[in-house]
Design an enzyme around this catalytic site. Structure first.
Site, short mmCIF file in Angstrom:
data_model
loop_
_atom_site.label_atom_id
_atom_site.label_comp_id
_atom_site.label_asym_id
_atom_site.label_seq_id
_atom_site.Cartn_x
_atom_site.Cartn_y
_atom_site.Cartn_z
N ASP A 49 7.71 14.02 12.88
CA ASP A 49 8.42 14.73 13.83
C ASP A 49 8.46 16.37 13.81
O ASP A 49 8.68 16.71 12.79
CB ASP A 49 9.86 14.15 13.82
CG ASP A 49 10.50 14.06 15.04
OD1 ASP A 49 10.26 14.69 16.05
OD2 ASP A 49 11.71 13.67 15.17
N ASP A 50 8.26 16.95 14.84
CA ASP A 50 8.10 18.40 15.01
C ASP A 50 7.49 18.94 13.78
O ASP A 50 8.06 19.89 13.15
CB ASP A 50 9.70 18.55 14.99
CG ASP A 50 10.56 18.64 16.35
OD1 ASP A 50 9.83 17.84 17.15
OD2 ASP A 50 11.64 19.27 16.65
N CYS A 87 9.48 14.86 21.94
CA CYS A 87 9.61 13.54 21.04
C CYS A 87 9.63 12.59 22.05
O CYS A 87 8.94 11.42 21.92
CB CYS A 87 11.09 13.63 20.60
SG CYS A 87 11.25 15.06 19.35
N ARG A 91 6.66 9.38 22.31
CA ARG A 91 7.06 7.95 21.66
C ARG A 91 6.65 6.99 22.99
O ARG A 91 6.24 5.78 22.71
CB ARG A 91 8.63 7.94 21.40
CG ARG A 91 8.54 8.37 19.75
CD ARG A 91 10.09 9.12 19.61
NE ARG A 91 9.91 10.33 19.04
CZ ARG A 91 9.55 10.37 17.64
NH1 ARG A 91 9.70 9.44 16.80
NH2 ARG A 91 9.30 11.46 17.13
N LYS A 144 12.47 6.45 13.93
CA LYS A 144 13.18 6.91 14.97
C LYS A 144 12.51 6.43 16.24
O LYS A 144 11.52 6.05 16.70
CB LYS A 144 13.02 8.35 15.08
CG LYS A 144 13.10 9.24 16.54
CD LYS A 144 13.10 10.64 16.14
CE LYS A 144 12.83 11.29 17.57
NZ LYS A 144 12.82 12.93 17.25
N HIS A 146 14.05 6.43 20.02
CA HIS A 146 14.13 7.41 21.13
C HIS A 146 13.60 7.13 22.29
O HIS A 146 12.81 8.27 23.14
CB HIS A 146 13.60 8.54 20.29
CG HIS A 146 14.33 9.83 20.76
ND1 HIS A 146 13.63 11.28 20.58
CD2 HIS A 146 15.36 10.09 21.74
CE1 HIS A 146 14.65 12.23 21.42
NE2 HIS A 146 15.58 11.40 21.98
N HIS A 231 11.81 17.35 11.63
CA HIS A 231 12.74 17.79 12.95
C HIS A 231 13.86 18.48 12.21
O HIS A 231 14.33 18.05 11.24
CB HIS A 231 13.18 16.43 13.72
CG HIS A 231 13.83 16.70 14.83
ND1 HIS A 231 14.95 17.60 15.08
CD2 HIS A 231 13.37 16.51 16.29
CE1 HIS A 231 15.37 17.49 16.49
NE2 HIS A 231 14.33 17.05 17.18
N ASP A 335 4.25 14.17 16.45
CA ASP A 335 4.69 13.90 18.02
C ASP A 335 4.78 14.88 18.82
O ASP A 335 4.79 15.06 20.01
CB ASP A 335 6.13 13.23 17.90
CG ASP A 335 7.33 14.18 17.57
OD1 ASP A 335 6.89 15.13 17.00
OD2 ASP A 335 8.33 13.92 18.23
N ASN A 336 4.72 16.36 18.41
CA ASN A 336 4.65 17.37 18.97
C ASN A 336 4.50 18.65 17.88
O ASN A 336 4.63 18.51 16.85
CB ASN A 336 5.83 17.71 19.88
CG ASN A 336 7.46 17.67 19.08
OD1 ASN A 336 8.02 16.65 19.21
ND2 ASN A 336 7.56 18.49 18.30
N LYS A 415 6.35 23.05 20.53
CA LYS A 415 6.91 21.87 21.16
C LYS A 415 7.37 22.49 22.25
O LYS A 415 7.85 23.65 22.72
CB LYS A 415 8.06 21.55 20.14
CG LYS A 415 9.02 20.35 20.69
CD LYS A 415 10.09 20.27 19.59
CE LYS A 415 11.16 19.40 20.03
NZ LYS A 415 12.37 19.17 19.17
#
Ligand SMILES: [Ca+2]
Length: 569
Positions: A49-50, A87, A91, A144, A146, A231, A335-336, A415
């Site tokens: 994540d991130d 995010c 997903r 996660k 989301h 994140h 994810d980004n 992001k």
């Protein structure tokens, strides 16, 4: 840094050691599967994540990621793989093999009043877990979720993992939270309090390994491991932070230069692409007044990634111990791009440390409902603000623009935006015997939507046209499996839209816009760092790509800004 003299040979040595470790004696090919409908491999889809393009070791980072590097050494790395820049949309696209608007999640979790922006997975899509389950796979998830706004303990739960194809689930329904005490922590369909000594990244790794161990029968399994590292908030264990103490003393300018040098050395980026300039809102490191604080922010970030890599090592080990490593396709992606949001890291420290506050501790069995807790379980205030030294449970801040800029080396933006810094991710594919030339790079562009298509392909699964009485949109992606054999993917158009930021890429050409700005045109073969806008020089190319974007946007339910405000339901 202690890494400035890192050579290609050093990298290969690290990768070689990892590869040897992974294919140690006793790690024989798994026996052929029998029983279950599918004869396909196990599939483990790991996402972080991130994080930026250059954070992990095998993509040029100085952060220790020996387990990911070992997967890369034995597998294939994509240099031009893309996510959606955020995010929830990522997903949604990843799980369904559709563009996120088609799955109902064009933005975040609010209902913006049109089908592409409901903020909840719709019933005209299926998840990879639902498709794999139809093919006879066991299906597990840790981490996660989301993709639904319904995060409360009592639901509604129709879009929780168990209702969207997973046999088992441990993780969080919500998109962010404390690593020591995350909100919406859930086991299967029940929300649970965190336990003593809890650290979310470790808990995700341990549950993933547990699901591997507990999988019974001859059928293969599909597992989705969605880490929240790295994140915000910057939360890491002291034992992991200690390793990085002092490693970022030279600051973000040197870090960017070092990462860029390694990326070129490894063949991940073309030497002719200019390194982007430092974000103009970030001071030169020499002029940064709060060096110690900023160093600490990056030390914790690195420790979060390091801990995740340790956990990935434990998951791989569990698969190996089952004799299944050769029969498992493992993906790793992000994810980004690196996140420049200064969450909790601006302004004065709150609550003011000089003024004692009386807070009520939380009961051990109390469910955490806050994304950002105001109090630790034992009653200490959770602090935010400029200068708060992150890491422990009573802090809640981001790592900031300067380091996000370095994470995204050599690319532009972050992001949220669909320039290369927002949407470029590593993709590692590990599948012994099937990736024909271990340790190589694939330069073909690919996108999240291709993961569903690849899973369907390798599993010999059938992608349904109807599911539970609803007609299902055809998947948008293509199988990546030809690239495992060194074969190219056919040229196609790939599209992005997030918060009015738009792009289309066909071959080497990318037309991109940063909302509310106009279109820019780049030749990514010459200039993937997007430093030279060719829109004026090649208006015919821009004119050719624009209608493609518009047709896609129309077909997929993309709406121009402003979107409607979330409605009260
Ligand atoms: Ca993210």
């Amino acid at each position: 840094m202690g890494t400035s003299n890192w050579t290609r040979r050093d990298f290969l040595k690290v990768l070689g050691a990892g590869a040897a470790a992974l294919s140690a004696p006793g790690c024989k090919a798994a026996p052929g599967l029998s029983g279950g409908k599918s004869k396909g491999p196990n599939i483990v889809l790991i996402m972080s994540d991130d994080m930026g393009f250059s954070d992990i070791g095998c993509y040029g980072g100085e952060i220790d990621t020996p387990n990911l590097d070992a997967l890369a050494a034995d597998g294939l790395r994509f240099t031009q793989f893309y996510n959606t820049a955020r995010c929830c949309p990522t997903r949604a696209a990843l799980m369904t093999g559709l563009y996120q608007h088609q799955a109902g999640i064009g933005h975040m979790m609010g209902d913006r009043g049109s089908p592409g922006y409901r903020g909840d997975l719709n019933n005209r899509c299926v998840t990879i877990a639902e498709v794999m389950k139809l093919a006879g796979y066991g299906t597990y998830m840790a981490g996660k979720w989301h993709v639904t706004p319904h995060t409360k303990p009592e639901g509604p739960k129709y879009n929780w993992p168990l209702q969207r194809g997973f046999d088992r689930f441990f993780g969080t329904i919500h998109g962010a939270g404390s690593f020591y005490d995350p909100n919406s922590l859930t086991l299967d369909n029940t929300q649970i309090p965190r336990w003593e000594g809890f650290y979310y990244t470790d808990a995700i790794s341990d549950y993933a390994a547990k699901f591997v161990n507990e999988h019974k029968g001859d059928n293969p399994f599909f597992m989705y491991v969605a880490y929240t590292a790295a994140h915000w908030p910057m939360h890491a264990l002291e034992k992991d932070i200690a390793k990085y103490k002092g490693r970022y003393k030279q600051g973000w300018d040197v870090l960017r230069a070092e990462r860029h040098a390694r990326e070129k050395e490894m063949g991940l980026v073309d030497p002719k692409w200019e390194l982007t300039l430092r974000d103009e809102r970030v001071p030169a490191w020499d002029d940064e007044p709060l060096k110690e604080w900023n160093e600490r922010r990056m030390e914790v970030y690195a420790a979060m990634v390091d801990n995740m890599d340790q956990g990935i090592g434990r998951i791989v080990e569990a698969i190996r111990k089952k004799g299944q490593l050769d029969n498992t396709l493992i993906f790793f992606l992000q994810d980004n791009g690196g996140c420049a949001e200064e969450y909790g890291s601006r302004g004065a420290i709150k609550p003011d440390p000089s003024k004692p506050v009386e807070l009520k501790p939380m009961r051990p069995d109390e469910l955490q409902t806050r994304m950002q807790p105001t109090v630790t379980r034992d009653g200490r205030p959770v602090r935010t603000g400029r200068g708060v030294m992150p890491g422990p449970d009573d802090t809640y801040i981001a790592y900031g623009k300067g380091w996000a800029n370095a994470s995204n080396t050599p690319f532009r933006l972050y992001k949220h935006w669909v320039h290369e810094g927002g949407i470029s991710t590593p993709l590692i594919c590990h599948w012994p015997g099937h990736v024909k030339k271990p340790g190589t790079l694939c330069h073909d562009p690919g996108h999240l939507i291709d993961i569903m298509a690849t899973c369907v392909d390798v599993a010999g699964a059938e992608y349904p046209t109807t599911y539970q009485g609803n007609s299902i949109q055809p998947m948008e992606g293509v199988s990546l499996s030809p690239t495992f054999r060194g074969k190219p993917l056919a040229e196609r158009a790939i599209y992005w839209e997030h918060e009015g930021n738009r792009a289309v890429r066909v071959g080497k050409w990318k037309l991109v816009s940063k909302h509310p700005g106009g279109w820019e045109l780049y030749d990514l073969e010459q200039d993937r760092t997007e430093m030279h806008d060719l829109a004026a020089e090649h208006p015919e190319k821009a004119q050719e790509l624009k209608p493609l974007y518009e047709a896609w946007a129309d077909r997929c339910g993309v709406r121009p800004l402003p979107l409607k405000k979330p409605k009260k339901s």
